[in-house]
Design a protein around this motif. Structure first.
Motif, PDB file in Angstrom:
ATOM      1  N   LYS A 114       0.828  -1.224   0.000  1.00 42.52           N
ATOM      2  CA  LYS A 114       0.000   0.000   0.000  1.00 42.52           C
ATOM      3  C   LYS A 114       0.850   1.256   0.000  1.00 42.52           C
ATOM      4  CE  LYS A 114      -1.507  -1.836   3.763  1.00 42.52           C
ATOM      5  NZ  LYS A 114      -2.553  -2.271   4.631  1.00 42.52           N
ATOM      6  N   ASP A 139      -4.680  -5.488  -1.006  1.00 46.16           N
ATOM      7  CA  ASP A 139      -5.076  -5.156   0.358  1.00 46.16           C
ATOM      8  C   ASP A 139      -6.541  -5.573   0.491  1.00 46.16           C
ATOM      9  OD1 ASP A 139      -4.695  -4.134   2.842  1.00 46.16           O
ATOM     10  OD2 ASP A 139      -4.270  -2.083   2.211  1.00 46.16           O
ATOM     11  N   SER A 140      -6.894  -6.298   1.557  1.00 45.89           N
ATOM     12  CA  SER A 140      -8.210  -6.959   1.589  1.00 45.89           C
ATOM     13  C   SER A 140      -9.381  -5.978   1.432  1.00 45.89           C
ATOM     14  CB  SER A 140      -8.368  -7.763   2.879  1.00 45.89           C
ATOM     15  OG  SER A 140      -8.243  -6.913   3.989  1.00 45.89           O
ATOM     16  N   GLU A 141      -9.287  -4.809   2.070  1.00 51.29           N
ATOM     17  CA  GLU A 141     -10.385  -3.830   1.987  1.00 51.29           C
ATOM     18  C   GLU A 141     -10.540  -3.327   0.549  1.00 51.29           C
ATOM     19  OE1 GLU A 141      -7.825  -3.773   3.935  1.00 51.29           O
ATOM     20  OE2 GLU A 141      -8.580  -3.958   5.979  1.00 51.29           O
ATOM     21  N   ASN A 206      -2.292   1.924   9.854  1.00 49.61           N
ATOM     22  CA  ASN A 206      -2.614   1.075   8.697  1.00 49.61           C
ATOM     23  C   ASN A 206      -3.936   1.521   8.064  1.00 49.61           C
ATOM     24  OD1 ASN A 206      -2.306  -1.258   6.938  1.00 49.61           O
ATOM     25  ND2 ASN A 206      -4.015  -2.125   8.082  1.00 49.61           N
TER      26      ASN A 206
END
Ligand code: NDP
Ligand code: MG
Length: 369
Positions: A114, A139-141, A206
């Motif tokens: 990220k 990135d999961s989101e 994060n």
């Protein structure tokens, strides 16, 4: 067969990717990888998994072996192997240089790092467009939002809701945050990850980085990006539609999902993962505490101000986290270090990647520890 290269082979993302590729061995072949300091481990993983090319990005010596070709220049390896997808699972700002190399040489960048997006901002996407490289978020989101936007259509999405586990100190009193040790901070309640991102999760830096990442990936302004605390990490993010509906992406907290979705370029069969049993789920949502975790406020400010603020935020945070890991500063000082630097004027527009590195060096000189 999809040929993939895994950058950051020895890390948490890299190892999860190797396991996923084994499951999908009839569709995916790993033709190359990179590692930095854990050279012995990287060689073992390569030999065990038939990975024939390994780039060592540090100056550390590497033993000769006839089973794995060792490269010292990442771009040279990328150009030579011509992979279909390159996963960037390198940690921290070092990942930016790798992302640029992938954009310049490869058709698809599966992006877990990220920090590349936060530091590179619009420039990263302009370069990707220029070179015809597709960026798929890992990135999961962001993977969840990407999936939801693909399903609903970008024009039908009015705003984003990013979920956050809240980290291990979600319910801790402000006064107790002072005494947190690095050993406590690296233990994440729902995700198993590398040390930098685990500490970032405990300070909510994060989530701050993810708000900035979402802004550049999906082009929403700060007032259209919400953060909601969801400790179970089952809902990976949501989108609000222009007609007032909310759509959520849900799956167990396993990075295998977003990694394989990117490596297989969206064709990951969701039923391949463990199914959710809704009778056993107790999903909760609450507002983040901006007072105890002020990094979120900084993130919204960075999105509003743009310029070099996101780069500065990321750089100062990385320096502060390293100092905290080395017991040089307290947990609560991580944010004050970042805030002090952000208070300077960083409004100049990004001109080039060299300009970003110059600002990074300037922040490194500015930060007082
Ligand atoms: P790890 O610390 O577990 O792994 C980092 C990897 O990067 C290692 O392979 C390491 O090599 C390599 N590396 C470290 N420094 C350098 C450098 N200077 N140059 C080149 N390579 C380097 O990190 P994670 O796997 O947890 O995270 C990787 C990235 O993915 C981060 O940006 C993180 O924010 C993002 N991410 C991670 C998630 C997770 O679940 N872990 C979830 C979402 C995003 P070596 O070990 O050989 O030194
Ligand atoms: Mg995330």
């Amino acid at each position: 067969m999809t040929e993939v290269i895994i950058l950051g082979l020895t890390g948490s993302i890299g190892q999860t990717a190797v396991r996923g590729c084994k499951t999908f061995r009839d569709q995916i072949h790993i033709c190359g990888a990179s590692a930095h300091s854990r050279i012995g481990q990287a060689l073992t993983v390569c030999i065990e998994n038939g990975i024939k090319n390994l780039c060592i990005t540090s100056d550390e010596p590497c033993p000769e072996t006839d089973q794995v070709r060792i490269w010292r220049d990442l771009k040279e390896m990328l150009l030579s192997l011509e992979a279909d997808v390159v996963l960037n699972g390198i940690s921290g700002s070092a990942g930016l240089k790798a992302s640029i190399s992938v954009i310049e040489t490869s058709p698809v960048l599966a992006l877990a790092n990220k920090e590349s997006v936060v530091m590179g901002g619009w420039l990263l996407f302009e370069e990707a467009k220029k070179h015809g490289c597709k960026i798929i978020p890992v990135d999961s989101e962001h993977s969840a939002i990407d999936e939801l936007i693909m399903t609903e259509g970008r024009e039908n999405v009015s705003s984003l809701v990013i979920t956050a586990s809240g980290g291990p100190f979600r319910n801790m009193d402000q006064k107790d945050l002072e005494e947190i040790t690095p050993e406590q901070a690296v233990k994440h309640p729902t995700w198993s990850m590398g040390p930098k991102i685990s500490i970032d999760s405990s300070t909510l830096a994060n989530k701050a980085l993810e708000v900035i990442e979402a802004h550049f990936l999906f082009n929403f302004p700060s007032d259209k990006i919400e953060v909601v605390i969801h400790p179970q990490s089952i809902v990976h993010s949501m989108v609000r539609s222009t007609s007032g509906q909310v759509y959520a992406q849900m799956s167990p907290p396993d990075m295998g999902f977003p990694i394989m979705r990117a490596l297989l370029q969206y064709s990951f069969p969701h039923e391949a993962g463990a199914a959710l049993d809704f009778t056993k789920l107790d999903l909760t949502f609450s507002s983040p505490d901006f007072k105890r975790f002020p990094f979120l406020t900084d993130a919204y400010e960075c999105v509003r101000l743009e310029g070099m603020y996101p780069t500065v935020f990321n750089t100062a945070n990385e320096i502060a986290v390293a100092a905290f890991i080395n017991h040089k500063i307290k947990f609560t000082q991580i944010r004050s270090v970042v805030r002090d630097v952000l208070d300077l004027d960083w409004s100049e527009k990004i001109k080039s990647f060299d300009h970003i590195y110059e600002v990074q060096a300037k922040v490194q000189r500015q930060v007082k520890l």
